[in-house]
Write an enzyme that holds these catalytic residues in place. Structure first.
Site, mmCIF file in Angstrom:
data_model
loop_
_atom_site.group_PDB
_atom_site.id
_atom_site.type_symbol
_atom_site.label_atom_id
_atom_site.label_comp_id
_atom_site.label_asym_id
_atom_site.label_seq_id
_atom_site.Cartn_x
_atom_site.Cartn_y
_atom_site.Cartn_z
ATOM 1 N N LYS A 179 -7.026 -9.358 10.105
ATOM 2 C CA LYS A 179 -7.796 -10.538 9.662
ATOM 3 C C LYS A 179 -7.336 -11.899 10.223
ATOM 4 O O LYS A 179 -7.976 -12.456 11.093
ATOM 5 C CB LYS A 179 -7.854 -10.576 8.142
ATOM 6 C CG LYS A 179 -8.790 -9.504 7.561
ATOM 7 C CD LYS A 179 -9.039 -9.722 6.085
ATOM 8 C CE LYS A 179 -10.171 -8.873 5.554
ATOM 9 N NZ LYS A 179 -9.851 -7.479 5.232
ATOM 10 N N ASP A 217 -0.106 -1.914 4.541
ATOM 11 C CA ASP A 217 -1.337 -2.511 5.063
ATOM 12 C C ASP A 217 -1.273 -4.006 4.753
ATOM 13 O O ASP A 217 -1.489 -4.429 3.622
ATOM 14 C CB ASP A 217 -2.550 -1.850 4.395
ATOM 15 C CG ASP A 217 -3.875 -2.417 4.900
ATOM 16 O OD1 ASP A 217 -3.868 -3.522 5.461
ATOM 17 O OD2 ASP A 217 -4.917 -1.752 4.713
ATOM 18 N N PHE A 225 -7.808 -0.726 -0.402
ATOM 19 C CA PHE A 225 -8.836 -0.856 0.638
ATOM 20 C C PHE A 225 -8.150 -0.821 1.998
ATOM 21 O O PHE A 225 -7.249 -1.602 2.265
ATOM 22 C CB PHE A 225 -9.636 -2.155 0.499
ATOM 23 C CG PHE A 225 -10.770 -2.214 1.486
ATOM 24 C CD1 PHE A 225 -11.969 -1.563 1.245
ATOM 25 C CD2 PHE A 225 -10.619 -2.881 2.701
ATOM 26 C CE1 PHE A 225 -12.993 -1.575 2.180
ATOM 27 C CE2 PHE A 225 -11.641 -2.900 3.642
ATOM 28 C CZ PHE A 225 -12.827 -2.243 3.370
HETATM 29 C C1 LIG Z 1 -10.239 -6.113 5.505
HETATM 30 C C2 LIG Z 1 -9.202 -5.084 5.299
HETATM 31 C C3 LIG Z 1 -9.155 -3.932 6.105
HETATM 32 C C4 LIG Z 1 -10.211 -3.622 7.125
HETATM 33 O O1 LIG Z 1 -10.207 -4.548 8.169
HETATM 34 P P1 LIG Z 1 -11.443 -4.576 9.200
HETATM 35 O O2 LIG Z 1 -11.017 -5.604 10.199
HETATM 36 O O3 LIG Z 1 -12.656 -4.954 8.425
HETATM 37 O O4 LIG Z 1 -11.554 -3.227 9.773
HETATM 38 C C5 LIG Z 1 -8.112 -3.044 5.911
HETATM 39 N N1 LIG Z 1 -7.167 -3.271 4.983
HETATM 40 C C6 LIG Z 1 -7.178 -4.361 4.193
HETATM 41 C C7 LIG Z 1 -6.097 -4.563 3.195
HETATM 42 C C8 LIG Z 1 -8.207 -5.303 4.321
HETATM 43 O O5 LIG Z 1 -8.231 -6.368 3.521
#
Ligand SMILES: *Cc1c(COP(=O)(O)O)cnc(C)c1O
Length: 407
Positions: free
Chosen positions: A257, A228, A141
């Protein structure tokens, strides 16, 4: 706790707000520490923390002070000028990670967009690849913009949004042979974008061996390794960064986050050799403004000064012990506990009828907030300041929730 008596009507809400989320039927309007209250005054233990975001919990004195102080002083100018708080934040991040440089934006998706752009520019200008390909993994994700849904290796996020952004291909996670084959078949591979621990995809930690070999292949082939860290970074794994659990360093990584404890911010960091953005290459109006930077700095300094990482490690072990005990009590329902620090998943048996959302709903009734990570995994991501007593309470509430689902 004295509550301002709010009147809340979900029908009115639904009349005006787009129905993009599957919302649970409660409205939260107050919080303190690891507790939140709904508009009817019911108390919940918060093991969601705004989805791994409220690092210091709710209404933490440091957060309240940092927010009010910064708004009184200066909340926003523009990157047309130097912003002292942004510089200090970048310095903290560089001094506490493997990176040399930082770029700031407002969310995880934007941070990944910045990383994708940087990787493409690197491919064009350094690797001489005209048509660069970025490899990502199944069940990953990476966000909800067009490029980041494309990067996300889950077809459900692509449906009806094509044409997608070109230049991405997918391989299974933790499968080194699949990665080696994909690289061998595609001379245009410029970068690999991957989570050190897959969060939304079901709380799957990366394998040490896999990541060590990934790093080696990237070094041999000159491919950029991008992590990420949006969900797993900023102390959640028990270390500042998820990659520290894997014995390798990325060339680029992203954060968002938990970075400012729930105030919107995103960051993309890189090593000096790929620090190739020049004036005008990338920008963000809000990115790194005095407000979000000042708050992020206060959150990070608090994690450091109060040794919150030790709490993350101890509470994480305590929680996994409880979850394993629950899995042993209900072997037909639960098969496995996975996680690092305070990002943990309880796997529901694939052959059982149980869906994660049903236990999440049952837990809400018991006064515990937890989040699904896909249809068959329960995710536990409390604030990093969660106490021993609160972890025990979460176990009791979860057991009651499971009991009432069974009955
Ligand atoms: C939540 C998340 C995102 C997206 O972040 P947003 O602030 O909602 O755009 C991207 N990568 C990972 C691993 C996430 O958990």
């Amino acid at each position: 706790m004295s509550l301002e008596q709010a009147t809340f009507n979900s029908q009115t809400f639904d009349q005006y707000v787009m129905p993009t989320y599957g919302r649970f039927s409660l409205a939260i309007d107050q919080g303190k520490g690891c507790q939140v209250w709904d508009t009817e005054g019911k108390t919940y233990l918060d093991f969601v923390a705004g989805i791994a975001t409220c690092t210091l919990g709710h209404a933490h004195p440091t957060l309240v002070q940092a927010v009010t102080k910064q708004v009184r002083k200066l909340h926003h100018v523009s990157n047309l000028y130097y912003i002292p708080e942004q510089g200090e934040l970048a310095q903290w991040l560089v001094e506490h990670s493997c990176a040399d440089r930082a770029f700031f934006c407002n969310s995880g998706a934007e941070a990944n967009e910045a990383a994708i752009k940087l990787a493409r520019k690197y491919a064009h200008t350094v690797l001489n690849i005209d048509n660069p390909l970025i490899l990502t993994t199944h069940a990953s994700f990476h966000g909800r913009t067009l490029a980041t849904i494309t990067a996300t290796g889950q077809p459900k996020y692509h449906k009806n949004f094509d044409p997608l952004v070109p230049g991405f291909a997918y391989v299974p996670y933790n499968d080194i042979t699949a990665m080696e084959n994909a690289i061998a078949e595609n001379p245009n591979v410029a970068a690999i974008l991957i989570e050190p621990l897959q969060g939304e995809g079901g709380v799957y930690p990366g394998d040490l061996d896999y990541f060590i070999r990934l790093r080696k292949i990237c070094d041999e082939k000159g491919i950029l390794l991008i992590f990420d860290e949006v969900q797993v970074g900023v102390g959640r794994s028990g270390k500042y960064w998820g990659y520290e659990n894997l014995g390798v360093e990325p060339d680029i990584f992203t954060s968002a986050k938990g970075l400012a404890g729930g105030i919107p911010i995103g960051a993309m960091l890189c090593k000096e050799f790929c620090n190739i953005f020049q004036g005008g290459d990338h920008a963000s109006t809000f990115g790194g403004n005095p407000f979000s930077s000042g708050v992020a700095l206060a959150v990070l300094k608090t994690i450091e000064k109060e040794d919150i990482l030790s709490n993350v490690i101890a509470r994480g072990e305590q929680l996994r012990k409880h979850l394993r005990a629950i899995a042993q009590t209900y072997p037909d329902l639960f098969t496995e506990v996975r996680g690092w620090g305070l990002i943990n998943g309880l796997q529901i048996a694939p052959e059982s009828d149980l869906k994660s959302i049903e236990i999440v709903k049952s837990a809400i009734k018991e006064g515990l907030l937890i989040a699904p990570a896909g249809a068959k995994v329960l995710r536990f991501v409390p604030p990093l300041i969660v106490s021993e007593i609160e972890v025990n309470e979460a176990r009791e509430k979860l057991e009651s929730a499971i009991q009432s689902w069974i009955q």
